[in-house]
Design a protein around this motif. Structure first.
Motif, PDB file in Angstrom:
ATOM      1  N   GLU A  69       0.604  -1.079   0.095  1.00  0.00           N
ATOM      2  CA  GLU A  69      -0.117  -0.158  -0.162  1.00  0.00           C
ATOM      3  C   GLU A  69       0.615   1.113   0.214  1.00  0.00           C
ATOM      4  N   HIS A  70       0.827   2.366  -0.915  1.00  0.00           N
ATOM      5  CA  HIS A  70       1.700   3.509  -1.174  1.00  0.00           C
ATOM      6  C   HIS A  70       2.913   3.634  -1.343  1.00  0.00           C
ATOM      7  N   SER A  71       3.584   2.364  -1.411  1.00  0.00           N
ATOM      8  CA  SER A  71       4.921   2.049  -1.900  1.00  0.00           C
ATOM      9  C   SER A  71       5.734   0.495  -0.495  1.00  0.00           C
ATOM     10  N   ILE A  72       4.119   0.881   0.600  1.00  0.00           N
ATOM     11  CA  ILE A  72       5.113   0.501   1.579  1.00  0.00           C
ATOM     12  C   ILE A  72       4.918  -1.246   2.351  1.00  0.00           C
ATOM     13  N   ASP A  73       5.056  -2.034   1.977  1.00  0.00           N
ATOM     14  CA  ASP A  73       4.630  -3.617   2.858  1.00  0.00           C
ATOM     15  C   ASP A  73       4.049  -3.749   3.826  1.00  0.00           C
ATOM     16  N   ILE A  74       2.780  -3.871   4.060  1.00  0.00           N
ATOM     17  CA  ILE A  74       2.234  -3.789   5.644  1.00  0.00           C
ATOM     18  C   ILE A  74       1.706  -5.170   5.445  1.00  0.00           C
ATOM     19  N   LEU A  75       1.904  -5.684   6.658  1.00  0.00           N
ATOM     20  CA  LEU A  75       1.103  -6.684   7.211  1.00  0.00           C
ATOM     21  C   LEU A  75      -0.370  -7.284   8.577  1.00  0.00           C
ATOM     22  N   ASP A  76      -0.850  -7.254   8.376  1.00  0.00           N
ATOM     23  CA  ASP A  76      -1.711  -6.997   8.897  1.00  0.00           C
ATOM     24  C   ASP A  76      -2.147  -8.267   9.815  1.00  0.00           C
ATOM     25  N   LEU A  77      -2.057  -7.155  11.607  1.00  0.00           N
ATOM     26  CA  LEU A  77      -2.333  -8.092  12.483  1.00  0.00           C
ATOM     27  C   LEU A  77      -3.117  -8.283  13.416  1.00  0.00           C
ATOM     28  N   LEU A 135       2.208  -5.262  10.549  1.00  0.00           N
ATOM     29  CA  LEU A 135       4.015  -4.858  10.630  1.00  0.00           C
ATOM     30  C   LEU A 135       4.137  -3.734   9.318  1.00  0.00           C
ATOM     31  N   LEU A 136       4.841  -3.195   9.738  1.00  0.00           N
ATOM     32  CA  LEU A 136       5.684  -2.455   8.442  1.00  0.00           C
ATOM     33  C   LEU A 136       6.627  -2.611   7.911  1.00  0.00           C
ATOM     34  N   ARG A 137       7.220  -2.829   6.392  1.00  0.00           N
ATOM     35  CA  ARG A 137       8.544  -3.461   5.623  1.00  0.00           C
ATOM     36  C   ARG A 137       8.519  -2.652   4.245  1.00  0.00           C
ATOM     37  N   PHE A 138       9.724  -2.149   5.075  1.00  0.00           N
ATOM     38  CA  PHE A 138      10.877  -0.761   4.355  1.00  0.00           C
ATOM     39  C   PHE A 138      11.595  -1.562   3.217  1.00  0.00           C
ATOM     40  N   PRO A 139      11.719  -1.113   1.998  1.00  0.00           N
ATOM     41  CA  PRO A 139      12.950  -1.805   1.427  1.00  0.00           C
ATOM     42  C   PRO A 139      14.026  -1.228   1.355  1.00  0.00           C
ATOM     43  N   PRO A 140      15.341  -2.022   1.521  1.00  0.00           N
ATOM     44  CA  PRO A 140      16.349  -1.447   1.528  1.00  0.00           C
ATOM     45  C   PRO A 140      16.650   0.237   0.769  1.00  0.00           C
ATOM     46  N   ASN A 141      17.573   0.735   0.970  1.00  0.00           N
ATOM     47  CA  ASN A 141      17.754   2.230   0.020  1.00  0.00           C
ATOM     48  C   ASN A 141      16.853   2.611  -0.319  1.00  0.00           C
ATOM     49  N   THR A 142      15.690   3.454   0.905  1.00  0.00           N
ATOM     50  CA  THR A 142      14.679   4.842   0.327  1.00  0.00           C
ATOM     51  C   THR A 142      14.683   5.041   1.312  1.00  0.00           C
ATOM     52  N   PHE A 143      14.022   6.491   0.853  1.00  0.00           N
ATOM     53  CA  PHE A 143      13.511   7.054   1.683  1.00  0.00           C
ATOM     54  C   PHE A 143      11.839   7.715   0.807  1.00  0.00           C
ATOM     55  N   TYR A 144      10.870   7.615   2.592  1.00  0.00           N
ATOM     56  CA  TYR A 144      10.242   7.738   2.599  1.00  0.00           C
ATOM     57  C   TYR A 144       9.856   9.070   2.748  1.00  0.00           C
ATOM     58  N   ARG A 145       9.185  10.229   1.655  1.00  0.00           N
ATOM     59  CA  ARG A 145       9.481  11.565   2.315  1.00  0.00           C
ATOM     60  C   ARG A 145       8.622  11.882   3.074  1.00  0.00           C
ATOM     61  N   PHE A 146       8.828  13.300   3.720  1.00  0.00           N
ATOM     62  CA  PHE A 146       7.605  13.955   4.674  1.00  0.00           C
ATOM     63  C   PHE A 146       6.393  13.752   4.571  1.00  0.00           C
ATOM     64  N   HIS A 147       5.525  13.447   4.961  1.00  0.00           N
ATOM     65  CA  HIS A 147       4.029  13.272   4.982  1.00  0.00           C
ATOM     66  C   HIS A 147       3.570  12.634   5.957  1.00  0.00           C
ATOM     67  N   ILE A 148       2.042  13.380   6.234  1.00  0.00           N
ATOM     68  CA  ILE A 148       1.279  13.412   7.506  1.00  0.00           C
ATOM     69  C   ILE A 148       0.547  12.229   7.009  1.00  0.00           C
ATOM     70  N   ASP A 149       0.556  11.209   7.843  1.00  0.00           N
ATOM     71  CA  ASP A 149      -0.786   9.745   7.849  1.00  0.00           C
ATOM     72  C   ASP A 149      -2.070  10.793   7.383  1.00  0.00           C
ATOM     73  N   ALA A 150      -2.589  10.153   6.351  1.00  0.00           N
ATOM     74  CA  ALA A 150      -4.074  10.311   5.976  1.00  0.00           C
ATOM     75  C   ALA A 150      -5.107   9.829   7.233  1.00  0.00           C
ATOM     76  N   THR A 151      -5.052   8.611   7.406  1.00  0.00           N
ATOM     77  CA  THR A 151      -5.737   8.046   8.366  1.00  0.00           C
ATOM     78  C   THR A 151      -5.814   8.288   9.954  1.00  0.00           C
ATOM     79  N   ARG A 152      -4.260   7.943  10.019  1.00  0.00           N
ATOM     80  CA  ARG A 152      -4.333   7.670  11.896  1.00  0.00           C
ATOM     81  C   ARG A 152      -3.669   9.177  12.453  1.00  0.00           C
ATOM     82  N   LYS A 153      -4.069   9.033  13.362  1.00  0.00           N
ATOM     83  CA  LYS A 153      -4.033  10.544  14.206  1.00  0.00           C
ATOM     84  C   LYS A 153      -2.360  10.265  14.513  1.00  0.00           C
TER      85      LYS A 153
END
Length: 161
Positions: free
Chosen positions: A29-37, A61-79
């Motif tokens: 989702e949005h270029s990030i791997d997510i595992l629903d727990l 759980l969130l999984r970010f691949p090596p050598n990546t930058f997830y730019r500055f952002h505010i989460d869309a749904t989570r406060k």
């Protein structure tokens, strides 16, 4: 305030890291791997159990691949979230303020995760992830209905901090 270190050590890190490395149920989702727990029983950890029951939180759980930058952002749904870094000590989590020039971020602070520790994380503040050589695995328990300051206040009341 961008984050608050909770006064509790995790009972879940090894179990979740093993699950993260062996599961085939990751979704992108949005270029990030997510595992629903939500279907896994992680509520035996008293800290996580408190947030799941009190705030109707959603653990992932969130999984970010090596050598990546997830730019500055505010989460869309989570406060806000309760986060624990499972693996990825060569990654960095930054908070910052965008200036009148969108390309410039100032007042940068870094959250340096301590091992087996939970952090209340203000997802309504601009934040970014810079990941280097290895996968970055993160437990993230999302809270959608309550903001960071409300959750922090209730947590401090509950645990007399």
């Amino acid at each position: 305030m961008n984050y608050f270190k909770l006064n509790a050590k995790s009972e879940l890190r090894e179990l979740l890291l093993n699950l993260a490395k062996t599961s085939t149920l990751w979704k992108n989702e949005h270029s990030i791997d997510i595992l629903d727990l939500t279907k896994y029983s992680i509520d035996y950890d008293s800290t996580i159990n408190y947030f799941l029951k009190t705030f109707e939180a959603r653990p992932i759980l969130l999984r970010f691949p090596p050598n990546t930058f997830y730019r500055f952002h505010i989460d869309a749904t989570r406060k806000c979230t309760i986060n624990m870094l499972l693996e990825g000590n060569d990654s960095h989590c930054y908070f910052g303020k965008i200036t009148e020039y969108e390309e410039v971020i100032n007042n940068i602070t870094e959250l340096k995760y301590d091992e087996n520790c939970y952090y209340l994380f203000n997802t309504l503040e601009k934040h970014a992830i810079l990941n280097f050589n290895n996968y970055r695995y993160l437990l993230s328990v999302g809270i959608e209905k309550h903001n960071f300051f409300t959750v922090l206040e209730k947590y401090k009341e509950q645990f007399q901090i």
